[in-house]
Design a protein around this motif. Structure first.
Motif, PDB file in Angstrom:
ATOM      1  N   LEU A 162       0.829  -1.201   0.000  1.00  0.00           N
ATOM      2  CA  LEU A 162       0.000   0.000   0.000  1.00  0.00           C
ATOM      3  C   LEU A 162       0.865   1.253   0.000  1.00  0.00           C
ATOM      4  O   LEU A 162       1.825   1.350   0.767  1.00  0.00           O
ATOM      5  N   VAL A 163       0.521   2.213  -0.856  1.00  0.00           N
ATOM      6  CA  VAL A 163       1.186   3.513  -0.884  1.00  0.00           C
ATOM      7  C   VAL A 163       0.176   4.556  -0.427  1.00  0.00           C
ATOM      8  O   VAL A 163      -0.936   4.631  -0.951  1.00  0.00           O
ATOM      9  N   VAL A 164       0.579   5.346   0.569  1.00  0.00           N
ATOM     10  CA  VAL A 164      -0.293   6.382   1.137  1.00  0.00           C
ATOM     11  C   VAL A 164       0.356   7.735   0.918  1.00  0.00           C
ATOM     12  O   VAL A 164       1.476   7.969   1.372  1.00  0.00           O
ATOM     13  N   SER A 165      -0.330   8.619   0.206  1.00  0.00           N
ATOM     14  CA  SER A 165       0.172   9.991   0.074  1.00  0.00           C
ATOM     15  C   SER A 165      -0.480  10.830   1.167  1.00  0.00           C
ATOM     16  O   SER A 165      -1.675  10.705   1.439  1.00  0.00           O
ATOM     17  N   VAL A 166       0.346  11.652   1.799  1.00  0.00           N
ATOM     18  CA  VAL A 166      -0.120  12.503   2.893  1.00  0.00           C
ATOM     19  C   VAL A 166       0.209  13.942   2.520  1.00  0.00           C
ATOM     20  O   VAL A 166       1.354  14.256   2.183  1.00  0.00           O
ATOM     21  N   ARG A 167      -0.794  14.793   2.559  1.00  0.00           N
ATOM     22  CA  ARG A 167      -0.545  16.211   2.294  1.00  0.00           C
ATOM     23  C   ARG A 167      -1.205  17.038   3.378  1.00  0.00           C
ATOM     24  O   ARG A 167      -2.151  16.607   4.023  1.00  0.00           O
ATOM     25  N   VAL A 168      -0.661  18.226   3.561  1.00  0.00           N
ATOM     26  CA  VAL A 168      -1.154  19.093   4.620  1.00  0.00           C
ATOM     27  C   VAL A 168      -2.052  20.172   4.025  1.00  0.00           C
ATOM     28  O   VAL A 168      -1.813  20.656   2.921  1.00  0.00           O
ATOM     29  N   GLU A 169      -3.084  20.505   4.742  1.00  0.00           N
ATOM     30  CA  GLU A 169      -3.928  21.662   4.427  1.00  0.00           C
ATOM     31  C   GLU A 169      -3.957  22.553   5.643  1.00  0.00           C
ATOM     32  O   GLU A 169      -4.039  22.069   6.778  1.00  0.00           O
TER      33      GLU A 169
END
Length: 170
Positions: free
Chosen positions: A50-57
């Motif tokens: 599994l690849v999880v992209s995490v971005r901030v808002e």
């Protein structure tokens, strides 16, 4: 490093967003971290992980700053949006990983002593095995990066290189 079971492993790509990757970083450049993170993502997907992209808002704003999108080529099988340094607080990440029986996390991204370290600390507290490839992480300055790898990560994670992690997935 022992072989990794890709069915129980997830790769977390932390804050590989245009406005963050373009900042001056050390000891590795943002584009170098992206390249190594993408190599890990390819290896994870080929192995069935599994690849999880995490971005901030930024919370409480109507529009995010320019460059808040993920860098071209970065994508996750699961995308997490965070509003704090770490990827776990009020994001549903822990629950999503538990539902998939994931117990090992490989964490890459920017910045070493902000989003990456905070995520690694919580992952360790939640009982995940944590792996941090040193060359797929960078900071806003070399001292902060070195401190994390000299004093923090050895206590909560296994530190390796991208090549070593890819080899463990084969």
């Amino acid at each position: 490093m022992d072989k990794l079971d890709p069915r129980r492993t997830a790769l977390l790509l932390i804050d590989l967003m245009t406005r963050i990757v373009e900042q001056p970083t050390a000891p590795h450049s943002g584009p170098a971290v992206v390249t190594r993170s993408l190599a890990l993502a390819d290896a994870m997907r080929k192995a069935g992980g599994l690849v999880v992209s995490v971005r901030v808002e930024r919370p409480g704003v109507a529009e995010q700053p320019p460059g808040s999108e993920l860098v071209e080529g970065v994508s996750g099988d699961l995308e997490i949006v965070k509003r704090t340094w770490g990827a776990f607080h009020n994001t549903g990440l822990e629950e999503a990983l538990r539902e998939r029986a994931v117990d090992t996390l490989i964490i890459t991204g920017i910045a070493t002593n902000f989003g990456v370290e905070q995520t690694a600390r919580f992952a360790d507290e939640f009982g995940f095995t944590v792996i941090v490839p040193e060359d797929a992480v960078t900071a806003l300055d070399a001292h902060a990066h070195e401190f994390a790898f000299d004093y923090v990560f050895p206590r909560i994670a296994t530190v390796r290189t991208t090549a070593e992690v890819v080899a463990a997935l084969d």
